[in-house]
Scaffold this motif. Sequence first.
Motif, short mmCIF file in Angstrom:
data_model
loop_
_atom_site.label_atom_id
_atom_site.label_comp_id
_atom_site.label_asym_id
_atom_site.label_seq_id
_atom_site.Cartn_x
_atom_site.Cartn_y
_atom_site.Cartn_z
N THR A 4 0.84 -1.20 0.00
CA THR A 4 0.00 0.00 0.00
C THR A 4 0.87 1.25 0.00
N GLU A 5 1.91 1.24 0.83
CA GLU A 5 2.81 2.39 0.91
C GLU A 5 3.52 2.61 -0.42
N GLN A 6 4.00 1.53 -1.04
CA GLN A 6 4.67 1.64 -2.34
C GLN A 6 3.73 2.22 -3.40
N LEU A 7 2.50 1.73 -3.42
CA LEU A 7 1.53 2.22 -4.40
C LEU A 7 1.19 3.70 -4.14
N PHE A 8 1.11 4.07 -2.88
CA PHE A 8 0.79 5.46 -2.56
C PHE A 8 1.94 6.38 -2.99
N ILE A 9 3.16 5.96 -2.75
CA ILE A 9 4.34 6.75 -3.16
C ILE A 9 4.30 6.97 -4.68
N GLN A 10 3.94 5.93 -5.44
CA GLN A 10 3.82 6.08 -6.90
C GLN A 10 2.68 7.04 -7.25
N TYR A 11 1.57 6.89 -6.56
CA TYR A 11 0.37 7.71 -6.82
C TYR A 11 0.64 9.18 -6.54
N GLY A 16 3.26 16.44 -8.20
CA GLY A 16 4.47 17.24 -8.32
C GLY A 16 5.61 16.70 -7.48
N ASP A 17 6.71 17.42 -7.52
CA ASP A 17 7.91 17.01 -6.79
C ASP A 17 7.68 17.10 -5.29
N TYR A 18 8.24 16.15 -4.59
CA TYR A 18 8.16 16.13 -3.14
C TYR A 18 9.40 15.40 -2.64
N TYR A 19 9.65 15.46 -1.38
CA TYR A 19 10.74 14.68 -0.79
C TYR A 19 10.25 14.04 0.50
N LYS A 20 10.98 13.01 0.93
CA LYS A 20 10.63 12.26 2.14
C LYS A 20 11.62 12.58 3.25
#
Length: 195
Positions: A4-11, A16-20
């Motif tokens: 779910t987390e991987q899919l959300f990161i892709q979504y 736009g650009d963001y960082y973690k």
Amino acid sequence: MDMTEQLFIQYIAKFGDYYKRSMFGGVGLFKDDAMFVLISDNTIYLRGGSSLDQRLMSLGCEKYVHVKKQTTATVNYYDITGLFESEHPQLDRLIHRSLDGALAARKSRLSPTNKRLRDLPNMQLTLERMVKKAGIDDVDTFVKLGAPTVYAKVKKAYGSDVDVKLLWKFAGAIDGIHWKLIQEPRKQQLLESCL
């Protein structure tokens, strides 16, 4: 990282650009230094704010509660995991509103004309007076100097028995978060900056 987390990161890339960055024991997603998503324990939380809070609650989204040793802090983030997994038709709009609100709040928080020192998170009249007695009269100067310098000036004005929690409170005020949410690595970094 779960699926779910991987899919959300892709979504989320479509916004736009963001960082973690590590936040509250999880991962915060930031755009232009404004945090708008928190991912913690395989749960996705969206930043609320004003009317967005009511909308998220009406959709059954629960507020994030950060438990830390003997204290808890409820912050303005709402669990949207179910909305994401069900591909809720309003999710894009909710994320846009959250992102716009986060960016506006950051801009407002950094605007010296909009705030008194006591209006910053963790600050109240007593701390504002202490900071002013130390020679820092406005939000702009407070933010530019940074928490370690402000703390050092307050300590110089009031003596060495000033509680180290003031350093966390000043850092939280600048970062726009409750001081109890500051993680240990950040606390150590702040302490080292004071030496």
